[in-house]
Scaffold this active site. Structure first.
Site, PDB file in Angstrom:
ATOM      1  N   ASN A  10       0.713  -1.338   0.086  1.00 32.33           N
ATOM      2  CA  ASN A  10      -0.109   0.026   0.019  1.00 32.33           C
ATOM      3  C   ASN A  10       0.751   1.132  -0.090  1.00 32.33           C
ATOM      4  O   ASN A  10       1.553   1.565   1.028  1.00 32.33           O
ATOM      5  CB  ASN A  10      -1.078  -0.256   1.344  1.00 32.33           C
ATOM      6  CG  ASN A  10      -1.994   1.151   1.230  1.00 32.33           C
ATOM      7  OD1 ASN A  10      -1.837   2.022   0.376  1.00 32.33           O
ATOM      8  ND2 ASN A  10      -2.795   1.122   2.208  1.00 32.33           N
ATOM      9  N   ARG A  94      -2.692  -2.108  -3.539  1.00 34.00           N
ATOM     10  CA  ARG A  94      -3.888  -1.339  -3.386  1.00 34.00           C
ATOM     11  C   ARG A  94      -3.750  -0.152  -4.365  1.00 34.00           C
ATOM     12  O   ARG A  94      -2.567   0.831  -4.330  1.00 34.00           O
ATOM     13  CB  ARG A  94      -3.767  -0.754  -1.773  1.00 34.00           C
ATOM     14  CG  ARG A  94      -5.194   0.049  -1.548  1.00 34.00           C
ATOM     15  CD  ARG A  94      -5.077   0.933  -0.287  1.00 34.00           C
ATOM     16  NE  ARG A  94      -6.158   1.507  -0.313  1.00 34.00           N
ATOM     17  CZ  ARG A  94      -5.886   2.854   0.187  1.00 34.00           C
ATOM     18  NH1 ARG A  94      -4.808   3.495   0.655  1.00 34.00           N
ATOM     19  NH2 ARG A  94      -7.208   3.621   0.512  1.00 34.00           N
ATOM     20  N   HIS A 183     -12.697   2.988  -0.009  1.00 34.03           N
ATOM     21  CA  HIS A 183     -12.646   2.020   0.667  1.00 34.03           C
ATOM     22  C   HIS A 183     -13.574   0.551   0.461  1.00 34.03           C
ATOM     23  O   HIS A 183     -13.897  -0.189   1.308  1.00 34.03           O
ATOM     24  CB  HIS A 183     -13.321   2.402   2.180  1.00 34.03           C
ATOM     25  CG  HIS A 183     -12.836   3.544   2.892  1.00 34.03           C
ATOM     26  ND1 HIS A 183     -13.567   4.387   3.619  1.00 34.03           N
ATOM     27  CD2 HIS A 183     -11.594   3.807   3.016  1.00 34.03           C
ATOM     28  CE1 HIS A 183     -12.871   5.452   4.039  1.00 34.03           C
ATOM     29  NE2 HIS A 183     -11.424   5.126   3.494  1.00 34.03           N
ATOM     30  N   LEU A 212     -15.604   3.410   9.611  1.00 36.96           N
ATOM     31  CA  LEU A 212     -15.312   4.443  10.661  1.00 36.96           C
ATOM     32  C   LEU A 212     -14.062   4.742  11.104  1.00 36.96           C
ATOM     33  O   LEU A 212     -13.607   4.122  12.122  1.00 36.96           O
ATOM     34  CB  LEU A 212     -16.625   4.803  11.754  1.00 36.96           C
ATOM     35  CG  LEU A 212     -17.895   4.553  11.390  1.00 36.96           C
ATOM     36  CD1 LEU A 212     -18.806   4.682  12.694  1.00 36.96           C
ATOM     37  CD2 LEU A 212     -18.384   5.577  10.486  1.00 36.96           C
ATOM     38  N   GLY A 213     -13.151   5.312  10.496  1.00 36.89           N
ATOM     39  CA  GLY A 213     -11.779   5.766  10.654  1.00 36.89           C
ATOM     40  C   GLY A 213     -11.590   7.209  10.541  1.00 36.89           C
ATOM     41  O   GLY A 213     -12.412   8.039  10.750  1.00 36.89           O
ATOM     42  N   ASN A 214     -10.374   7.617  10.484  1.00 38.50           N
ATOM     43  CA  ASN A 214      -9.975   9.122  10.263  1.00 38.50           C
ATOM     44  C   ASN A 214     -10.788   9.345   8.904  1.00 38.50           C
ATOM     45  O   ASN A 214     -11.418  10.502   8.893  1.00 38.50           O
ATOM     46  CB  ASN A 214      -8.580   9.291  10.121  1.00 38.50           C
ATOM     47  CG  ASN A 214      -8.045  10.748  10.237  1.00 38.50           C
ATOM     48  OD1 ASN A 214      -8.616  11.521  11.130  1.00 38.50           O
ATOM     49  ND2 ASN A 214      -7.496  11.370   9.364  1.00 38.50           N
ATOM     50  N   GLY A 215     -10.631   8.587   7.896  1.00 40.44           N
ATOM     51  CA  GLY A 215     -11.627   8.620   6.733  1.00 40.44           C
ATOM     52  C   GLY A 215     -12.783   7.721   7.018  1.00 40.44           C
ATOM     53  O   GLY A 215     -12.693   6.876   7.806  1.00 40.44           O
ATOM     54  N   ARG A 244     -11.958  15.977   7.292  1.00 42.81           N
ATOM     55  CA  ARG A 244     -12.753  16.275   6.026  1.00 42.81           C
ATOM     56  C   ARG A 244     -14.057  16.554   6.530  1.00 42.81           C
ATOM     57  O   ARG A 244     -14.913  16.053   7.462  1.00 42.81           O
ATOM     58  CB  ARG A 244     -12.880  15.172   5.020  1.00 42.81           C
ATOM     59  CG  ARG A 244     -11.544  14.562   4.554  1.00 42.81           C
ATOM     60  CD  ARG A 244     -11.661  13.405   3.607  1.00 42.81           C
ATOM     61  NE  ARG A 244     -10.448  12.978   3.314  1.00 42.81           N
ATOM     62  CZ  ARG A 244     -10.015  11.652   3.199  1.00 42.81           C
ATOM     63  NH1 ARG A 244     -11.051  10.837   3.449  1.00 42.81           N
ATOM     64  NH2 ARG A 244      -8.918  11.216   2.828  1.00 42.81           N
ATOM     65  N   ASP A 285      -9.185  12.542  16.967  1.00 43.63           N
ATOM     66  CA  ASP A 285      -8.866  11.282  17.555  1.00 43.63           C
ATOM     67  C   ASP A 285     -10.000  11.147  18.571  1.00 43.63           C
ATOM     68  O   ASP A 285     -10.365  11.845  19.580  1.00 43.63           O
ATOM     69  CB  ASP A 285      -7.590  11.236  18.709  1.00 43.63           C
ATOM     70  CG  ASP A 285      -7.304   9.896  19.224  1.00 43.63           C
ATOM     71  OD1 ASP A 285      -8.340   9.257  19.601  1.00 43.63           O
ATOM     72  OD2 ASP A 285      -6.121   9.196  19.081  1.00 43.63           O
ATOM     73  N   ARG A 287     -10.915   9.011  20.654  1.00 46.66           N
ATOM     74  CA  ARG A 287     -10.692   8.704  22.020  1.00 46.66           C
ATOM     75  C   ARG A 287     -10.416  10.256  23.016  1.00 46.66           C
ATOM     76  O   ARG A 287     -10.924  10.132  24.117  1.00 46.66           O
ATOM     77  CB  ARG A 287      -9.507   7.805  22.319  1.00 46.66           C
ATOM     78  CG  ARG A 287      -9.668   6.514  21.761  1.00 46.66           C
ATOM     79  CD  ARG A 287      -8.243   5.798  21.617  1.00 46.66           C
ATOM     80  NE  ARG A 287      -7.305   6.435  20.660  1.00 46.66           N
ATOM     81  CZ  ARG A 287      -6.130   5.972  20.196  1.00 46.66           C
ATOM     82  NH1 ARG A 287      -5.561   4.979  20.534  1.00 46.66           N
ATOM     83  NH2 ARG A 287      -5.591   6.587  19.189  1.00 46.66           N
ATOM     84  N   VAL A 334     -12.357   3.543  14.606  1.00 51.18           N
ATOM     85  CA  VAL A 334     -13.372   4.178  15.255  1.00 51.18           C
ATOM     86  C   VAL A 334     -14.665   3.067  15.454  1.00 51.18           C
ATOM     87  O   VAL A 334     -14.823   2.723  16.455  1.00 51.18           O
ATOM     88  CB  VAL A 334     -14.062   5.437  14.855  1.00 51.18           C
ATOM     89  CG1 VAL A 334     -15.138   6.229  15.611  1.00 51.18           C
ATOM     90  CG2 VAL A 334     -12.699   6.335  14.905  1.00 51.18           C
ATOM     91  N   GLY A 335     -14.981   2.601  14.494  1.00 50.57           N
ATOM     92  CA  GLY A 335     -16.278   1.473  14.438  1.00 50.57           C
ATOM     93  C   GLY A 335     -15.908   0.348  15.289  1.00 50.57           C
ATOM     94  O   GLY A 335     -16.735  -0.133  15.883  1.00 50.57           O
ATOM     95  N   GLU A 387      -8.211  -5.121   5.022  1.00 49.68           N
ATOM     96  CA  GLU A 387      -8.195  -4.797   3.817  1.00 49.68           C
ATOM     97  C   GLU A 387      -6.887  -5.521   3.198  1.00 49.68           C
ATOM     98  O   GLU A 387      -6.844  -5.967   1.944  1.00 49.68           O
ATOM     99  CB  GLU A 387      -8.143  -3.327   3.724  1.00 49.68           C
ATOM    100  CG  GLU A 387      -9.245  -2.490   4.221  1.00 49.68           C
ATOM    101  CD  GLU A 387      -9.122  -1.202   3.928  1.00 49.68           C
ATOM    102  OE1 GLU A 387      -9.379  -0.522   3.033  1.00 49.68           O
ATOM    103  OE2 GLU A 387      -8.624  -0.503   5.258  1.00 49.68           O
TER     104      GLU A 387
END
Length: 404
Positions: A10, A94, A183, A212-215, A244, A285, A287, A334-335, A387
């Site tokens: 990647n 990727r 994604h 659900l991550g930073n993107g 974003r 973040d 958290r 996050v998810g 992934e």
């Protein structure tokens, strides 16, 4: 000897993530990351996962991706896993943008490379780095199949009603303006794993996947095929993300240019890198945002509410698109880890058959699991994404079929 290993690469603009997998049992033999390529000092973190080797780090100048990948090859060779091994079947790459042409994993040749290059204008931050990684890997192992696995491929099944913007058709077609989605390898993997978790075939299950991550992105998957997704021409559209904006009236851009005197480049940086959660409260973040909320921080609380509000809108929209929903799956950083996000996202949606069991939701685990109570009409799941494994699986399946 049958070659069963796949190296997954990647390549980012200044980084390379890699994993070496043995496809006989999908086990990882080594993982690593090269950061700060092209800077004064680059850093390589390498972790062998077989033979009892210890994690290693090295810091040295790496001017380009070729030097970085040669350093990776050296680290793998030190563990007896060199790129010259006859057990290496292929290298899977990727590639972020495949446009409409690439709907499946594809063995890379000159024609494929030209098409990936042609798509650079719609993926200027990603495809050039992917191209560099491919060319470097080709130079290291010109005899080995190199396979492109595209982030956009899973979303090419969207109907035109979901993929087209209500933009003048001639203009849209001339400049390839449409909704591509991203994604895709994660959405493909998680939707399939969710069906397995329910003990059903993917073609029998309708799933809303929330990556659900930073993107961040959502998808509506009917019977294993994507019928809608939240990201569009670029990864900017859709959910509120770490940096974003997600969905926004496009006239905001005109307003910032005309009234704010901002250039297109300044606006681009603003909406992609300085907005979302970090623009709302100074943190991206989750958290830290939750810690601030627990301490009574109103700015962080509002940012969280905006994030959840957008998420709920997409859950409701994709429920309407699918008509019947069997499961909602949370995935990515996050998810998978933020129980308060999962709880808040479905709170108040009991009439749609959605609920979260507090005790199940609070459990931390690396395993796919249900967090909804038995009485819930719609299953709510946490499904860790993978992934790299998805890329390796698609790569190995393709080269195995070719050699059969």
């Amino acid at each position: 000897m049958t070659a069963t290993r796949v190296l997954v690469l990647n390549s980012g603009s200044s980084s390379v993530k890699y994993q070496l997998l043995d496809m006989r049992d999908s086990s990882r033999l080594a993982v690593g990351l090269v950061e700060r390529i092209g800077e004064e000092t680059s850093r390589l973190k390498h972790t062998p996962l077989t033979g009892g080797g210890e994690p290693r780090e090295r810091e040295e100048p790496m001017a380009d991706h070729e030097q970085a990948l040669r350093a990776v090859a050296d680290e793998l060779a030190a563990d007896g896993l060199g790129l010259d091994s006859p057990e290496l079947a292929a290298i899977g790459h990727r590639v972020v943008h495949g446009g409409l042409k690439f709907t499946e994993p594809t063995v890379i040749d000159d024609a494929v490379m030209k098409e990936i290059e042609r798509l650079v204008p719609v993926a200027p931050l990603h495809n050039p780095a992917n191209i560099t990684g491919i060319r470097t890997a080709q130079a290291l192992r010109p005899d080995l199949p190199q396979v492109a696995v595209f982030d956009t491929a899973f979303h090419t099944t969207m109907p035109e009603s979901a993929a087209r913007y209500a933009l003048d058709v001639k203009t849209a077609d001339e400049h390839r303006v449409r909704r591509y989605g991203f994604h895709g390898t994660s959405h493909a993997y998680v939707s399939r794993k969710t069906a397995q978790l329910l003990g059903r075939a993917p073609e029998d299950v309708n799933v809303i996947v929330l990556h659900l991550g930073n993107g961040a992105s959502a998808s509506a998957v009917r019977g294993g095929r994507c019928v809608d997704t939240s990201m569009g021409l670029t990864p900017l559209e859709g959910l509120v993300m770490g940096t974003r904006t997600g969905d926004m009236d496009p006239a905001v851009i005109f307003h910032l240019a005309r009234v704010g005197g901002m250039s297109i480049d300044e606006i681009d940086i603003l909406v992609n890198k300085k907005s979302g959660l970090i623009g709302l409260c100074g943190d991206n973040d989750m958290r830290e945002i939750r810690r601030r909320i627990d301490a009574g921080d109103e700015e962080a609380a509002l940012a969280f509410e905006i994030y959840i509000h957008r998420l709920k809108k997409y859950i409701g929209a994709y429920y309407a698109v699918l008509g019947r929903v069997d499961a909602i799956a949370f995935t990515a950083g996050v998810g998978e880890n933020a129980a308060p996000v999962r709880e808040a996202a479905v709170a108040g949606l009991e009439e749609l058959g959605l609920a979260v069991d507090g005790a199940l939701n609070s459990v931390r685990s690396d395993e796919a699991r249900l967090i909804s109570p038995e009485y819930a009409r719609v299953a709510v799941a946490v499904v860790p994404t993978d992934e790299e494994l998805e890329i390796a699986d698609q790569t190995y399946a393709l080269v195995s079929d070719r050699n059969a």
